[in-house]
Design a protein around this motif. Sequence first.
Motif, mmCIF file in Angstrom:
data_model
loop_
_atom_site.group_PDB
_atom_site.id
_atom_site.type_symbol
_atom_site.label_atom_id
_atom_site.label_comp_id
_atom_site.label_asym_id
_atom_site.label_seq_id
_atom_site.Cartn_x
_atom_site.Cartn_y
_atom_site.Cartn_z
ATOM 1 N N SER A 472 0.857 -1.188 0.000
ATOM 2 C CA SER A 472 0.000 0.000 0.000
ATOM 3 C C SER A 472 0.890 1.234 0.000
ATOM 4 O O SER A 472 1.635 1.465 0.961
ATOM 5 N N MET A 473 0.798 2.047 -1.047
ATOM 6 C CA MET A 473 1.667 3.209 -1.220
ATOM 7 C C MET A 473 1.000 4.485 -0.715
ATOM 8 O O MET A 473 -0.192 4.711 -0.930
ATOM 9 N N ILE A 474 1.818 5.330 -0.034
ATOM 10 C CA ILE A 474 1.388 6.672 0.366
ATOM 11 C C ILE A 474 2.492 7.648 -0.035
ATOM 12 O O ILE A 474 3.694 7.351 0.102
ATOM 13 N N TYR A 475 2.096 8.841 -0.504
ATOM 14 C CA TYR A 475 3.042 9.866 -0.943
ATOM 15 C C TYR A 475 2.852 11.113 -0.089
ATOM 16 O O TYR A 475 1.716 11.534 0.166
ATOM 17 N N VAL A 476 3.992 11.714 0.351
ATOM 18 C CA VAL A 476 3.965 12.922 1.174
ATOM 19 C C VAL A 476 4.605 14.054 0.376
ATOM 20 O O VAL A 476 5.669 13.873 -0.233
ATOM 21 N N TYR A 477 3.952 15.245 0.398
ATOM 22 C CA TYR A 477 4.416 16.392 -0.390
ATOM 23 C C TYR A 477 4.613 17.606 0.506
ATOM 24 O O TYR A 477 3.991 17.747 1.569
ATOM 25 N N SER A 486 8.460 12.523 0.411
ATOM 26 C CA SER A 486 8.798 11.122 0.639
ATOM 27 C C SER A 486 7.665 10.254 0.117
ATOM 28 O O SER A 486 6.535 10.704 -0.043
ATOM 29 N N SER A 487 7.990 9.014 -0.148
ATOM 30 C CA SER A 487 6.972 8.049 -0.576
ATOM 31 C C SER A 487 7.460 6.661 -0.207
ATOM 32 O O SER A 487 8.669 6.396 -0.211
ATOM 33 N N ALA A 488 6.521 5.801 0.112
ATOM 34 C CA ALA A 488 6.906 4.439 0.477
ATOM 35 C C ALA A 488 5.669 3.571 0.568
ATOM 36 O O ALA A 488 4.552 4.060 0.781
ATOM 37 N N ALA A 489 5.892 2.293 0.396
ATOM 38 C CA ALA A 489 4.856 1.309 0.706
ATOM 39 C C ALA A 489 4.943 1.002 2.193
ATOM 40 O O ALA A 489 6.038 0.990 2.778
ATOM 41 N N LEU A 490 3.826 0.788 2.826
ATOM 42 C CA LEU A 490 3.817 0.527 4.261
ATOM 43 C C LEU A 490 4.616 -0.731 4.567
ATOM 44 O O LEU A 490 4.418 -1.778 3.947
ATOM 45 N N THR A 519 6.971 3.902 9.067
ATOM 46 C CA THR A 519 7.392 4.075 7.673
ATOM 47 C C THR A 519 7.677 5.535 7.361
ATOM 48 O O THR A 519 8.655 5.856 6.661
ATOM 49 N N PHE A 520 6.882 6.451 7.910
ATOM 50 C CA PHE A 520 7.035 7.864 7.540
ATOM 51 C C PHE A 520 7.653 8.716 8.645
ATOM 52 O O PHE A 520 7.824 9.929 8.462
ATOM 53 N N ASN A 521 7.968 8.107 9.766
ATOM 54 C CA ASN A 521 8.832 8.722 10.766
ATOM 55 C C ASN A 521 8.455 10.158 11.100
ATOM 56 O O ASN A 521 9.289 11.072 11.073
ATOM 57 N N GLY A 522 7.200 10.422 11.343
ATOM 58 C CA GLY A 522 6.777 11.738 11.806
ATOM 59 C C GLY A 522 6.143 12.619 10.759
ATOM 60 O O GLY A 522 5.380 13.532 11.098
ATOM 61 N N SER A 523 6.449 12.415 9.482
ATOM 62 C CA SER A 523 5.809 13.254 8.466
ATOM 63 C C SER A 523 4.328 12.902 8.338
ATOM 64 O O SER A 523 3.519 13.727 7.922
ATOM 65 N N GLU A 536 -2.937 11.924 9.572
ATOM 66 C CA GLU A 536 -2.742 13.358 9.401
ATOM 67 C C GLU A 536 -1.261 13.638 9.187
ATOM 68 O O GLU A 536 -0.394 12.892 9.646
ATOM 69 N N SER A 537 -0.998 14.704 8.442
ATOM 70 C CA SER A 537 0.391 15.056 8.125
ATOM 71 C C SER A 537 0.896 16.108 9.099
ATOM 72 O O SER A 537 0.113 16.831 9.731
ATOM 73 N N GLU A 538 2.233 16.207 9.223
ATOM 74 C CA GLU A 538 2.802 17.254 10.060
ATOM 75 C C GLU A 538 2.615 18.599 9.366
ATOM 76 O O GLU A 538 2.288 18.669 8.176
ATOM 77 N N ASP A 539 2.794 19.664 10.081
ATOM 78 C CA ASP A 539 2.612 20.999 9.523
ATOM 79 C C ASP A 539 3.481 21.187 8.296
ATOM 80 O O ASP A 539 4.661 20.790 8.270
ATOM 81 N N GLY A 540 2.897 21.788 7.287
ATOM 82 C CA GLY A 540 3.637 22.062 6.063
ATOM 83 C C GLY A 540 3.675 20.897 5.091
ATOM 84 O O GLY A 540 4.283 20.990 4.028
ATOM 85 N N LYS A 541 3.028 19.806 5.444
ATOM 86 C CA LYS A 541 3.023 18.624 4.577
ATOM 87 C C LYS A 541 1.577 18.255 4.201
ATOM 88 O O LYS A 541 0.621 18.632 4.869
ATOM 89 N N GLU A 542 1.438 17.529 3.124
ATOM 90 C CA GLU A 542 0.168 16.956 2.704
ATOM 91 C C GLU A 542 0.455 15.615 2.054
ATOM 92 O O GLU A 542 1.613 15.318 1.743
ATOM 93 N N PHE A 543 -0.557 14.825 1.854
ATOM 94 C CA PHE A 543 -0.286 13.474 1.356
ATOM 95 C C PHE A 543 -1.378 13.014 0.391
ATOM 96 O O PHE A 543 -2.485 13.565 0.332
ATOM 97 N N ALA A 544 -1.029 11.986 -0.347
ATOM 98 C CA ALA A 544 -1.960 11.359 -1.295
ATOM 99 C C ALA A 544 -1.742 9.857 -1.245
ATOM 100 O O ALA A 544 -0.679 9.378 -0.838
#
Length: 707
Positions: A472-477, A486-490, A519-523, A536-544
């Motif tokens: 399952s892939m998630i992308y952080v922008y 960052s992006s990674a599969a869980l 996997t995403f270490n705080g982002s 939820e994403s950390e401040d200044g980040k969003e995800f898809a």
Amino acid sequence: MAGINTLLNIGNKSLFASQSAIQVTGQNIANVNTEGYHRRTLLLEESMAINYRPGQMGTGVDATEVIRHFDRFIENTYNDKSSEMQRWLNMFKNLQGVESLFNESASAGISASLDKFFEDWQGLSNNFQGEASRQTLIDDTKNLLSIIRQADDQMGRLQRQVDEYIQQDVDEVNRIVQSIADINKQINTQNIPGQNNVNQLYDQRDKLVRDLAEKIDIKVLDNGDGNMTVLTKSGYTLVESDKTYDIKFEAPKTIRSLTNSSSFDGTVYFQGSDDYEYYFEVAQAGVVSNASPSAMLRVSLDGGETFLKDDDGDDLLVPARPADSKVTVRGLTIWFGKEGDSLSAPNNQMEVGDKFVVVPKSGIYWYEDTNTAENITPQLTMSGLDNNRRLTGGSLAGYFNFRDDAVGRYKEKFDAFARSLIWEVNRIHSTGAGLTNFTMTDGTYGVERNDAALASGAAGLAFGDRLASGSSMIYVYDKASGELASSAALDFDPSTPGQQNFDPNKHSLNDVVTAINSTFNGSLKASIVDHKLRVESEDGKEFAFGADTSGLFAALGLNTFLDGDSASNISVNKAVGADLNHINNGHVNGAGEVNTGDNSTAFNIGKLQDTKVSISTAHTGTTKETLSGFFNAIVSSVGADTAASKFNAQYQDALAQDLDRRQQEVSGVNLDEEMSNLIKFQHSYTAAAKLISTADQMLQTLLGLKQ
């Protein structure tokens, strides 16, 4: 010695016999239109004769008894056909309501709305940024889902309405049964065979038996007088002379049947409702336990004739779990506890052959005494020995066949249609991207236990059975620049080298939270709110969200378009309804770029219109069919069932009417015949009076000889 007095006596008897015959004839004429009245005849017999010269001399006529004309064999056969006719007639009348519900000739029907739904997705694929296209899609989707919910609600209303009819019929059956027993008692008190035939009571009783046969299928054992026994066709006694047995319409319950070697001190408990009865049989002895090994049970929906299968074609085995580890079987949640204490695990083990029946619906039970209840609820899915213990005819069988076997089957298929629509759309939509990314999103599907494997019954995840092992892939922008951060599969086990994918039979909701956070270490931060996943994403980040071969996102309700898990609660995901930009048209490409301009997601959802998908029901198993094709098959089955019930009702009615005509030939009043009899007995009366007059003249002549 024969003489003038004998002539007077003969005349007197003849007068009485003729008068009685006229009275019986008058009674027949008066009751020519009385329902349940059977023609009566005065039985005349020659009085004793006196031996005399020139030969034996008669002493007149005796009116011995009034008999009624009635053919028991024809009546029993008529009652059988009447029961069948009432069953099919009630089916037909109620199915007409369902048929009108699925009237797809209207342009606003479900089929037309479903086609419009897929057309809107195809339109969106050609105009991805058009707000009008998105709003049209939402409006048409809400219209489709509203029609689906209304149809499901109406079917539920029909079932609840039939419950009221069933209760009325059960009350009427018990009233009729008591009335028959009361008449039996009166017959035994008043009837004197050969002298005083209580024909009126016999007529009343036979009319009640006819009324009873319209409600349930019966057989009658008439041993004479008031010693009549009325049983159901399956052998349960309703009336035995003046003794009665009740039937009751009762709430859902469980029934256990243990082998002689079993000392199990518990029973099965359940949550939920269904139109099927669940038959659990112990296939592997053991105790009730949270872990293996425990007792294993196989499941049948037709009284043990066949058993549910797993994906490999083997018997589906269900573990015996206590209350804190409930198991889901289809739409039912079950667990085992002590009798009278559902939260305490039983002490002794189950033995092979122990049986437990869950009846998750109201049904009919026959009571021999207050502690003995026999399930006689009609159910067409039952066959073999168990069906021989059920009601199979009369209006009650018709109501139950409609409620459980007809509407129950339609609702199951309708739910399967709705579930597949939800899953297939969400499966594609959850891996797509809209015009805006997420900073926070909540899953729409929750679990009962956060630590239970998501595919297990203990988790209670609505679509847990659809999950598969996969990535399952998630992308952080970066929110400001839109650049990929960052992006990674869980990864479900970072301590093990290589990518450790999701395993639905192993990983729980807690494990999903841990996988996202590690996997995403705080982002990204994952948490559980009300047994549902929040990301939820950390401040200044969003995800898809990206590719998901496991179905995890769709099963948890992340980035989905639809919500709900059945026809009764299907709806648009609130996140999409609140922000049309979250309607996914494009997807995240291999470089991690959100291609909102491509049309892959919308195009693939639109293609579902012609794509065969897996749809599962208890009746048909898993089939491959388009959603439209599957729904149209439901409509066709409703039409076919309605036509079949109409034909059978008419056929059984024709047979019943023919039998009733044959009974009328024996016991009906024919006015022409009665008028002829009236003239005959009137002349007999006149002749008898003349005989008395003649005897009187003879006597006067003898007395005059002395003068």
